[in-house]
Structures are given as C-alpha cells and as structure tokens.
Scaffold this active site. Sequence first.
Site, PDB file in Angstrom:
ATOM      1  N   CYS A 182     -17.743 -19.692 -29.748  1.00 30.97           N
ATOM      2  CA  CYS A 182     -19.066 -18.723 -29.826  1.00 30.97           C
ATOM      3  C   CYS A 182     -19.938 -18.784 -28.667  1.00 30.97           C
ATOM      4  CB  CYS A 182     -19.946 -19.411 -31.081  1.00 30.97           C
ATOM      5  SG  CYS A 182     -20.493 -20.980 -31.054  1.00 30.97           S
ATOM      6  N   CYS A 237     -22.047 -19.386 -23.465  1.00 29.56           N
ATOM      7  CA  CYS A 237     -21.183 -20.461 -23.437  1.00 29.56           C
ATOM      8  C   CYS A 237     -19.614 -20.080 -23.150  1.00 29.56           C
ATOM      9  CB  CYS A 237     -21.070 -20.928 -25.100  1.00 29.56           C
ATOM     10  SG  CYS A 237     -22.737 -21.681 -25.417  1.00 29.56           S
ATOM     11  N   HIS A 278     -20.626 -30.142 -23.918  1.00 30.65           N
ATOM     12  CA  HIS A 278     -20.346 -28.879 -23.803  1.00 30.65           C
ATOM     13  C   HIS A 278     -21.089 -28.496 -22.522  1.00 30.65           C
ATOM     14  CE1 HIS A 278     -20.330 -24.596 -24.441  1.00 30.65           C
ATOM     15  NE2 HIS A 278     -21.277 -24.419 -25.344  1.00 30.65           N
ATOM     16  N   GLY A 300     -24.062 -17.402 -26.998  1.00 28.58           N
ATOM     17  CA  GLY A 300     -25.444 -16.814 -27.199  1.00 28.58           C
ATOM     18  C   GLY A 300     -25.228 -15.286 -27.482  1.00 28.58           C
TER      19      GLY A 300
END
Length: 405
Positions: free
Chosen positions: A391, A90, A361, A393
């Site tokens: 944040c 991300c 997102h 993965g």
Amino acid sequence: MREAWIIDGVRTPRGKGKASGALHDVHPQELLGGLLRELTARGLDAQDVEDVVMGNGEHAGDHANDIARSAVLTAGWPVTVPGLTLNRFCGGGQQAVMAAATGVLSGWQDVVVAGGVESMSRHTYGQPLDAGNARLRERYPLVPQGISADLIATIEGFDRTAVDEFAARSQDLAAIAIKEGRFDRSIVPVMAPDGTTLLERDEHLRPGTTVESLGGLPASFAKSGAKPRDDRGRSYDDMCREVYSDIGEIQHVHHAGNSSGVVDGAAAVVVASNEYANAHGLRPRARLVAGSVRGAEPVIMLTAPGPAAELCLAKAGMKASDIDLWEINEAFAAVPLKVIRDLSLDPDRVNVNGGAIALGHPIGATGAVLLQTVMDELERRDLSTGMVAMCTGGGMATATIVERI
C-alpha cells in the site's frame, strides 16, 4: 523474447529511525552511494549503467534535489551515469524497479540500477497530501494513515487480538530469519569513514514480543482520531464516518507494536536485459514477470494492495495459488490481514521472514528490500515465484511478480 532480469540486489541494514539510531549520522546520499560501490565490487560495470532510478518519499531536506544523481556522484561512478528520483510514497522503491524493467523491456535501456532510500530519522515531515489545497481536502476528508488502518480494522472486524497476534508473528519470524542469516546475502554493512562498522544487522527488531506484552500498549490513534480538526469541529473519526456512514465507532486497534517501524535504510537492484546479461556473462537471479499499480478510495487509503495484486496476476495470466511466496508490506497489521482474506491466501506463504512491523519500513527503499527478501527466500526454499504488494499514501498500491531463474 526480450526479458528484464534481476542480476543482483543489495541493501543496508535498517537502522532505528531516531537520533540514537546507528545510521542517523550517515547522510542518505552516502547510504545509497555505498550500495552503488558494492554493486561495482560485485562485478557490475558502472560505465554500462544507463540510469539509476530511486524511490524516495521525502524529496526535501537531506533527500532533496534528485538524490539518485547525488548518490551516483557520491559513489564515484562515471559522471555519464544519470539519476532519476521518483515518488510513489511507500511504493517508490518498487516503482523504481518496475520503471527499470519497463525501460529494459522496451529496448530503450539495457542496464538500470533501481531501488530507493529513506533516512526517516532525518525527515522534515512537511506537507500533507493535499499540500494546503482546501478544495482537495473538501472533496476527500483525508486522514492520517494510522486512522485509515483503524478504519480497515473496524470494517473488516479485526480486533486488537488479531492485529497483535499478527505483529507477534512478524517478530518471531524475523528473529528466526536473522538468527539463520536469511538476509545475509543482500545486506551490506554500513561503515564509518574511518572504516569501523556502524551497522551490520537490522536493529529495529524486538525479540520476545508476545501478544501479552503488546496488549499493554495504548492505541496510538484513539486520541488523535477524536480531536476536532477543522473549522466545522470534525475529528478524523468524524471524517471517516462521513465516507463510511454505517460503521459506527472507529475501533482504534493499531499502536507502535503492530505498525511498521520507523527506520533508516537504502536498497539497490540491478535490472538488465537478457541479451546484455548473456553477452557479459552475468548470472541472473530472477525474471521480472509483471507489474501493476492501482488506486483506491483515499480516505481508507490502504486497501489497494489486493486489487493491485489481482491486476498483476491477470497481466501475467496467473492465479493467486500460482505464487509460492508473498511479501505484503506490513504498513499496519490490518493491511496484510485484509489482503490475505480477500485473496484467500495461505498465511504460511505470506511474509515468512517477518516484515516491517518487526524490521521497519524505510519508505522509499522498502519495495526494493522486499524484492530482495523474496528472491533470497525463493532460492533458500528452492521455489519459483514470488509476489510483492505494497500500500502507499494517497490510496495507491504497487505489485510485482518475480520468477526465480
């Protein structure tokens, strides 16, 4: 002193990440290529671009084979312009911008275009993080991100009302931002080959969302959390309790309405040295002050944004109170709620135009989108400094401080 400046940024609207979404039929190479063409239309000399660095979380299917280079060729840019695609899940788009800043600050490059792309309606949703490696899976009983978000909510005591209130706030603020045109400077409409407009505004928004309407949605991860998953009969909830033995039952509070939206989209930012910008008469919008990445325990997975932000602040010699506006990606409501609590942030300075819960997102693109969002809002409010924290993965996070010029 050599500095890394953001000259401009553009992004597509975010389309619903499903076959019926407005951008589903547009190849992700074309989404990025259209943004590169827009940057040249705004005055960037493509001949001077030394690299195009793009984040992507898929790296397969329509996103395969270095989509950054494919986008350069799709855009009709000079063949001398290379492309690099990277993956920090991300945080890929934000990492791409930080990589561009690193190249510029080191003196190795003067102009880099950075950002990311994700057409989630075209995802293959292939291998998990362990990629079939049983030894890694045994060392870390990895669980889906939604389970990790519920684990955070359980430990922090964020009940269903708290996460739904945050989600309704995101929808309300995003609706105001769109109505007032706060994203208009950055958004580039996506056009069909025949010149018709496919999408000119983010389409994931759900205006009128309330805590009461969200209360009718079932928790998304309760059933999957309780289902046996391995040859030992362990469920995802069991795996969480093996690592966090004192938590008792996992409180499953997240659902589609308080988690980030699945969308298609792309973003691109021009990063240049101050010497190049001054020599070519380019007006900068912001200075990249500092950037950092941080890892955390990968079962709970989503707790690293706070530590990454603290590290970034330390590198800049700043305190959290020095930041005027924060963009903390709304992967799940519990994530920004935890950062707000841990860093004692003023909620009124966080995600002031809503976030990914309302707007979506697009994995590899989001970091570059949020940098544009905070730049636009700093200018609108006549403020100085912004922080983006995300944040990712695998239990990681990215953080970047920008200062308006």
